[in-house]
Design an enzyme around this catalytic site. Structure first.
Site, PDB file in Angstrom:
ATOM      1  N   GLY A  21      -8.013  50.576  55.240  1.00 37.12           N
ATOM      2  CA  GLY A  21      -6.144  51.750  55.234  1.00 37.12           C
ATOM      3  C   GLY A  21      -6.792  53.308  56.194  1.00 37.12           C
ATOM      4  O   GLY A  21      -5.976  53.524  55.404  1.00 37.12           O
ATOM      5  N   ALA A  22      -7.209  53.606  55.992  1.00 32.10           N
ATOM      6  CA  ALA A  22      -8.025  54.986  56.246  1.00 32.10           C
ATOM      7  C   ALA A  22      -6.615  55.298  58.122  1.00 32.10           C
ATOM      8  O   ALA A  22      -7.511  56.408  58.295  1.00 32.10           O
ATOM      9  CB  ALA A  22      -9.436  55.625  56.549  1.00 32.10           C
ATOM     10  N   GLY A  25      -0.895  57.335  56.374  1.00 34.86           N
ATOM     11  CA  GLY A  25      -0.697  57.225  54.911  1.00 34.86           C
ATOM     12  C   GLY A  25      -1.625  58.077  54.202  1.00 34.86           C
ATOM     13  O   GLY A  25      -2.352  59.232  54.949  1.00 34.86           O
ATOM     14  N   ILE A  26      -2.196  57.081  53.212  1.00 35.67           N
ATOM     15  CA  ILE A  26      -2.294  56.937  51.783  1.00 35.67           C
ATOM     16  C   ILE A  26      -3.855  57.890  52.018  1.00 35.67           C
ATOM     17  O   ILE A  26      -5.009  58.378  51.692  1.00 35.67           O
ATOM     18  CB  ILE A  26      -2.406  57.186  50.285  1.00 35.67           C
ATOM     19  CG1 ILE A  26      -0.998  57.486  50.156  1.00 35.67           C
ATOM     20  CG2 ILE A  26      -3.548  57.079  49.532  1.00 35.67           C
ATOM     21  CD1 ILE A  26      -0.437  56.934  49.019  1.00 35.67           C
ATOM     22  N   GLY A  27      -4.572  56.131  53.382  1.00 36.63           N
ATOM     23  CA  GLY A  27      -6.196  56.160  52.945  1.00 36.63           C
ATOM     24  C   GLY A  27      -6.239  57.070  53.803  1.00 36.63           C
ATOM     25  O   GLY A  27      -7.090  57.691  53.980  1.00 36.63           O
ATOM     26  N   SER A 150      -0.518  49.958  42.246  1.00 43.62           N
ATOM     27  CA  SER A 150       0.926  50.430  42.453  1.00 43.62           C
ATOM     28  C   SER A 150       1.623  50.463  41.299  1.00 43.62           C
ATOM     29  O   SER A 150       1.718  49.531  40.447  1.00 43.62           O
ATOM     30  CB  SER A 150       1.784  50.038  43.879  1.00 43.62           C
ATOM     31  OG  SER A 150       3.075  49.365  43.515  1.00 43.62           O
ATOM     32  N   TYR A 175       4.899  40.997  46.413  1.00 41.28           N
ATOM     33  CA  TYR A 175       4.365  42.438  45.846  1.00 41.28           C
ATOM     34  C   TYR A 175       3.756  42.690  44.686  1.00 41.28           C
ATOM     35  O   TYR A 175       2.911  42.794  44.343  1.00 41.28           O
ATOM     36  CB  TYR A 175       5.117  43.799  46.706  1.00 41.28           C
ATOM     37  CG  TYR A 175       4.370  44.441  47.012  1.00 41.28           C
ATOM     38  CD1 TYR A 175       3.213  45.067  47.587  1.00 41.28           C
ATOM     39  CD2 TYR A 175       4.760  45.640  46.116  1.00 41.28           C
ATOM     40  CE1 TYR A 175       2.789  45.862  47.797  1.00 41.28           C
ATOM     41  CE2 TYR A 175       4.012  47.303  46.609  1.00 41.28           C
ATOM     42  CZ  TYR A 175       3.036  47.371  46.661  1.00 41.28           C
ATOM     43  OH  TYR A 175       2.008  48.843  47.481  1.00 41.28           O
TER      44      TYR A 175
END
Length: 311
Positions: A21-22, A25-27, A150, A175
């Site tokens: 997930g890079a 966002g956070i990734g 999360s 989720y």
């Protein structure tokens, strides 16, 4: 109120990190921090053009960053296996794995390529299979694995009778399940590595709440416009209240993945009241993450569902 309580990262020169997930966002923030500390960062992404844009962003800050773009669709076990086989064939040890990528609350039930509910299939099963595929390289690097859960995992449960939510789909409940599963997996990985002598350490983290793209308009998951929730989060974040920023939200995972003080089997998150924002640190496990029997049961079920086993 100061918002971005930064941390110092040790020199990571000569070390290889994989961050899912890079591409945004956070990734992207995690990958940028690791690359800036000297690590070679492998960025497995679903969308190559977004991946190339992310590489360009990192190189704006760190022109000499060592970055490797790979293709990965975590919702496809075939794609996970292909990446695992490619990296294992190359043979370079992995020292850090951050299981960060995720999809959140499609309004209508969607399925992964393999027929699992999309969030469970992507957030948990995809990362479970990826970690198993990379285990020889993780063992060779005596790696630290950090899995990103999360704040949704503070409550809820594993829906054992219907893991893929084929009946009475509830996007947020699904989720929650996927992120409880991610946390239970990270903790069980620590226990199993210790028992089997795999030589890797595993902990978990969460980013708190920040105005990332997870809750924003995402046509690919059936969300045509921003949610009311993400608009509120942006308002609070811009004023340094209650929640974090995209920059502060990356820090718990960075701390968990790189700090010599970060403990095997521990949990890291923002330290303001409610753990929604603030500087990163260790925190107590939420109740759904404390059930070791559930963690062991989930491990067995995940091996059966993915067809991927740990030795």
């Amino acid at each position: 109120m100061a918002h971005d309580d930064d941390i110092t990262i040790d020199d990571l020169s000569g070390r290889r990190a994989v961050v899912t997930g890079a591409s945004d966002g956070i990734g992207l923030g995690i990958a940028t921090r690791l690359a800036g500390a000297g690590a070679e960062v492998v960025m497995p992404v679903r969308n190559p053009s977004k991946g190339q844009a992310a590489v360009a962003k990192i190189r704006e800050q760190h022109p000499h960053a060592k970055l490797v773009l790979e293709e990965l669709d975590l919702s496809s076990l075939a794609s996970v296996a292909a990446l695992g086989q490619k990296l294992c064939a190359e043979g370079a040890p992995i020292h850090v794995l951050v299981n960060n990528a995720g999809v959140m609350t499609p309004p209508d039930r969607q399925t992964s390529n393999d027929g699992f509910e999309l969030q469970f299939g992507t957030n948990h099963l995809g990362h479970f299979a990826l970690t198993a595929q990379l285990l020889p390289l993780l063992r060779a690097g005596r790696a630290r694995v950090t899995s990103q859960t999360s704040v949704a995992a503070r409550s809820g449960a594993i829906n054992w009778n219907d893991l893929s939510w084929e009946h009475s789909y509830d996007g947020m409940a699904a989720y929650r399940q996927s992120k409880i599963a991610t946390g239970l997996f990270g903790l069980e990985l620590s226990r199993r590595s210790m028992a089997a002598g795999w030589g890797i350490t595993s902990n978990i983290s969460h980013p708190g709440v920040a105005p990332t793209s997870l809750l924003a308009a995402r046509p690919e998951v059936g969300r045509a416009s921003d949610t009311v929730g993400v608009r509120l989060i942006r308002w609070f974040s811009a004023r340094g209240l209650i929640v974090g920023t995209v920059d502060s939200a990356q820090l718990p995972a960075v701390l968990a993945a790189t700090s010599a003080q970060a403990r095997d089997g521990a949990f890291y998150g923002p330290q303001w009241p409610g753990h929604l924002g603030g500087p990163p640190g260790e925190q107590k496990l939420w109740k759904p993450l404390r059930d070791n029997d559930n963690a062991a049961r989930l491990w067995t079920v995940s091996e059966e569902l993915t067809g991927v086993t740990f030795p």
